[in-house]
Enzyme design. Sequence first.
Site, PDB file in Angstrom:
ATOM      1  N   ARG A 128     -26.504  16.953  11.394  1.00  0.00           N
ATOM      2  CA  ARG A 128     -26.514  18.333  11.824  1.00  0.00           C
ATOM      3  C   ARG A 128     -26.153  18.587  12.988  1.00  0.00           C
ATOM      4  O   ARG A 128     -26.582  18.752  13.783  1.00  0.00           O
ATOM      5  CB  ARG A 128     -27.477  19.504  11.516  1.00  0.00           C
ATOM      6  CG  ARG A 128     -26.897  21.141  11.185  1.00  0.00           C
ATOM      7  CD  ARG A 128     -27.821  21.388  10.176  1.00  0.00           C
ATOM      8  NE  ARG A 128     -28.822  22.155  11.010  1.00  0.00           N
ATOM      9  CZ  ARG A 128     -29.596  23.241  10.518  1.00  0.00           C
ATOM     10  NH1 ARG A 128     -29.650  24.425   9.069  1.00  0.00           N
ATOM     11  NH2 ARG A 128     -31.158  23.292  11.071  1.00  0.00           N
ATOM     12  N   ASP A 184     -38.002  27.734  12.341  1.00  0.00           N
ATOM     13  CA  ASP A 184     -36.517  27.234  13.152  1.00  0.00           C
ATOM     14  C   ASP A 184     -36.197  28.262  13.777  1.00  0.00           C
ATOM     15  O   ASP A 184     -36.903  29.619  13.013  1.00  0.00           O
ATOM     16  CB  ASP A 184     -35.846  25.773  12.647  1.00  0.00           C
ATOM     17  CG  ASP A 184     -34.685  27.463  11.389  1.00  0.00           C
ATOM     18  OD1 ASP A 184     -35.000  28.559  11.527  1.00  0.00           O
ATOM     19  OD2 ASP A 184     -34.191  26.173  10.969  1.00  0.00           O
TER      20      ASP A 184
END
EC number: 2.3.3.9
Length: 535
Positions: free
Chosen positions: A168, A449
């Site tokens: 990612r 996150d």
Amino acid sequence: MGMENHHQFGQLTLVAPLSESQRDILSDDAMAFVEQLVSRFASRVPELLAAREVRQQSVDAGQLPDFLPETREIREGDWTIQNIPSDLQDRRVEITGPVDRKMVINALNANVKVFMADFEDSFAPAWSAVIDGQRNLRDAVNRTITYTQPETGKVYALKEDPAVLICRVRGLHLPEKHLFWNGQPIPGALLDFGLYFFHNHKQLLENGSGPYFYVPKLQAYQEAAWWSDVFSFAEDQAGLPRGTIKATVLIETLPAVFEMHEILFSLKEHIVGLNCGRWDYIFSYIKTLRNHPDRILPDRQVVTMEKPFLNAYSRLLVRTCHRRGAFAMGGMAAFIPSKDAERNAWVLDKIQTDKALEANNGHDGTWVAHPGLADTARAVFDQCLGARSNQLDVTRDSDAPITAAELLAPCDGERTEEGMRHNIRVAVQYIEAWISGNGCVPIYGMMEDAATAEISRASIWQWIKHGKTLSNGQVVTKALFEQLLDEEMQVLAQEVGTERFSQGQFQEAAAMMARLTTSDELVTFLTLPGYEYLE
């Protein structure tokens, strides 16, 4: 920075020391490839970001997001994506995490099908960490990666048949401040993509896999078309057939949910699926509808996938993807296993319920943030899938059409003082970790996150802006927020201990949280001001 720290790669200027050990990753050949990408594609990024702002202004002025009239033919047309490679046919459980060495080994060894190695929301992109992360992934692809725990001497190594690796990359909004081209920092996304592709495509293909990517934070199909051009150019440069690079796109912004067909269509040679990035999606709902007092979310703890606006999003994503032959990936289970048996049973029950909802909606797989949850998530999908490796056969064609009104539906639930205090504590702890270089943080039994901190600060910002009332009758004002922030900082000092509190960057984190939450304009991403703190 002094000139001694500058290093030229063609027209790219590196403004950081270049150590001997970094030269294998930042080789002249690799950087020449990055330079080609930058010279062709970087100048379009500011235009794409400016288009986001223009659209946001129209939403602020009262124009709610909707399906696009001009792309009706794409939505109604009869087409499918190009293909899904064999090693991506079964993605029932994916684990995610940042790219530090031990984490990469443990994730690839977990009881999962895919590891999404993250340079984005669970990663703080300090320069040395970006380069180390690329080296860790290259070593993983070459199956040479090992790690020795300094304290215990324990050696970590890859087992046979590790999970499939997907990288990612950073979102389009994040610059890479250590590399300049034409006087501007280059897009972080092009560095992450370019280095991973350049160093690994040959070996990945030899391994029977390929250069696979997760693309985050898209807001419009034009951004997907930009990525398609980047991928096609890279394939041509490497002499690879069109469609060798495969991407899974996160639908984690509210504007993008209205353009899922168009995003699939714009990337149709390269795309294999879409993913429900639920936390960021909630943040984007708040951010996009920030001027709409009738659509303000309650405490984030009650905004679950059962809520109508989120359930509609999950079902629409499944239906759209499967109609086009693409995978519909489920969202994140952010819980962490607990050493306390009772708490752990509760966690596993939560995972079970959440994943069953996704499996029954027709998702092809789901995300976990911790290896200890892989078995539970996997059991749910194993049971649901039976002999199948995915659920592409679940079309949801008999569903009633999902309307813009459903996707934008207001969400019921309380705004509580406890919820607000909890949000402040989580956000401050997360920001403190991030500006200290750690983007993936266990806080109160959840693997957090950036999206969590984003929800927290944007939510409170919106409550202040619209003068909303908490369940105890208090009106949310800047003064109330500042009072609670002061009080919760004292709670945090006790929780983490005086030494950790004084040595960490908690005061900086609190100041940043206060700026983000009380600013007149909503800052688009906290990682942009946060990035200034990173070396």
